[in-house]
Write a protein that holds these residues in place. Structure first.
Motif, PDB file in Angstrom:
ATOM      1  N   ILE A   1       8.281  67.752  31.604  1.00 24.33           N
ATOM      2  CA  ILE A   1       9.216  66.817  32.128  1.00 24.33           C
ATOM      3  C   ILE A   1       8.787  66.482  33.609  1.00 24.33           C
ATOM      4  CG2 ILE A   1      11.614  66.342  32.912  1.00 24.33           C
ATOM      5  CD1 ILE A   1      10.696  69.094  29.984  1.00 24.33           C
ATOM      6  N   VAL A   2       8.977  65.128  33.898  1.00 17.56           N
ATOM      7  CA  VAL A   2       8.670  64.583  35.355  1.00 17.56           C
ATOM      8  C   VAL A   2      10.095  63.657  35.429  1.00 17.56           C
ATOM      9  CG1 VAL A   2       7.366  63.283  36.989  1.00 17.56           C
ATOM     10  CG2 VAL A   2       6.431  64.659  35.045  1.00 17.56           C
ATOM     11  N   ILE A   3      10.672  63.989  36.761  1.00 15.03           N
ATOM     12  CA  ILE A   3      11.791  63.279  37.114  1.00 15.03           C
ATOM     13  C   ILE A   3      11.447  62.805  38.460  1.00 15.03           C
ATOM     14  CG2 ILE A   3      14.366  63.197  37.616  1.00 15.03           C
ATOM     15  CD1 ILE A   3      14.399  65.512  35.681  1.00 15.03           C
ATOM     16  N   GLN A   4      11.769  61.470  38.956  1.00 11.09           N
ATOM     17  CA  GLN A   4      11.384  61.042  39.796  1.00 11.09           C
ATOM     18  C   GLN A   4      12.610  60.394  40.554  1.00 11.09           C
ATOM     19  OE1 GLN A   4       8.139  60.127  41.416  1.00 11.09           O
ATOM     20  NE2 GLN A   4       6.927  60.316  39.461  1.00 11.09           N
ATOM     21  N   ILE A   5      12.906  60.716  42.114  1.00 10.57           N
ATOM     22  CA  ILE A   5      13.846  60.216  42.663  1.00 10.57           C
ATOM     23  C   ILE A   5      13.378  59.565  43.781  1.00 10.57           C
ATOM     24  CG2 ILE A   5      15.722  61.177  44.179  1.00 10.57           C
ATOM     25  CD1 ILE A   5      15.998  62.564  41.272  1.00 10.57           C
TER      26      ILE A   5
END
Length: 239
Positions: free
Chosen positions: A102-106
């Motif tokens: 999982i990769v979550i960009q903020i």
């Protein structure tokens, strides 16, 4: 065996066992792996973690989806969680034998909001102590929790990607990671500033300079001494 198209039910104990086996394998390859371990009743107990979770749950388009991740994070499915500048990278054990990536960009915090934070810090004494402990002055509490123009990200500032086959934008693996971030912030709230790409040292120095200037003024003394970064962090007990 599957009935009516539904996947086979897997008991929680079995899920925990599977997650533990995967974690042990990953640790052999990467000793620095950082799993999310929930060893208490609540996922988050302190202001930072609770505020992070509450912010996510306040948005209708997220509230109905991220709840799927609570059980996952509770039974140890988040095998690795790394909080970086503007990014969250994680491994979550799902129904597959191999963990999902999982990769979550903020998005980076808006400059206008950042300037507002610095302005508040520059006019308050002891702001950083309360910032770390989560016991904020009223101005900070309102700024952090604001649904618009606050420090916590809104849905349009969060971008998800999971290697699982689930077509949902926010699958249960992503949801588990989001709750895992809340748990991680309980232990190290400074990670929030890193995630939102905020210069924490600048924020700290702003508060320190204001505090020292006030102390010197009250003592009727003048000084041109500049506080070094190491001294500032030592004074606040930060590593």
């Amino acid at each position: 065996m599957r009935d009516y198209g539904f996947p086979e039910y897997i008991p929680v104990a079995k899920k925990k066992e599977n997650a533990q086996k995967s974690l042990e394998k990953l640790r052999k390859k990467n000793p620095n792996i950082s799993p999310v371990i929930i060893d208490r009743k609540l996922i988050s107990e302190k202001w930072w973690g609770k505020a992070w979770n509450k912010n996510l749950e306040s948005y209708a388009d997220l509230r109905n989806r991220i709840g799927r991740g609570r059980s996952y994070v509770r039974h140890g499915a988040v095998l690795d969680l790394q909080i970086k500048k503007g990014k969250i990278e994680a491994l979550v054990q799902g129904s597959s034998s191999r963990p999902y990536s999982i990769v979550i960009q903020i998005d980076k915090l808006d400059n206008k909001i950042w300037e507002s934070v610095l302005e508040i810090c520059n006019h308050r004494i002891d702001t950083m102590e309360t910032l770390i402990s989560g016991e904020f002055p009223k101005e900070f509490d309102e700024l952090f929790k604001a649904s618009k123009n606050g420090l916590f990200p809104c849905p349009k500032e969060i971008h998800f990607n999971c290697s699982c086959p689930d077509s949902a934008t926010v699958c249960k693996h992503v949801a588990a990671v989001l709750y895992g971030v809340g748990a991680r912030l309980d232990k190290d709230p400074i990670l929030f500033f890193k995630l939102r790409d905020i210069d924490f040292e600048e924020l700290l120095k702003k508060s320190m300079e204001s505090k020292m200037q006030s102390m010197l003024k009250n003592a009727d003394k003048k000084s041109t001494r500049v506080i070094d970064d190491d001294e500032a962090f030592d004074l606040f007990g930060l590593d």
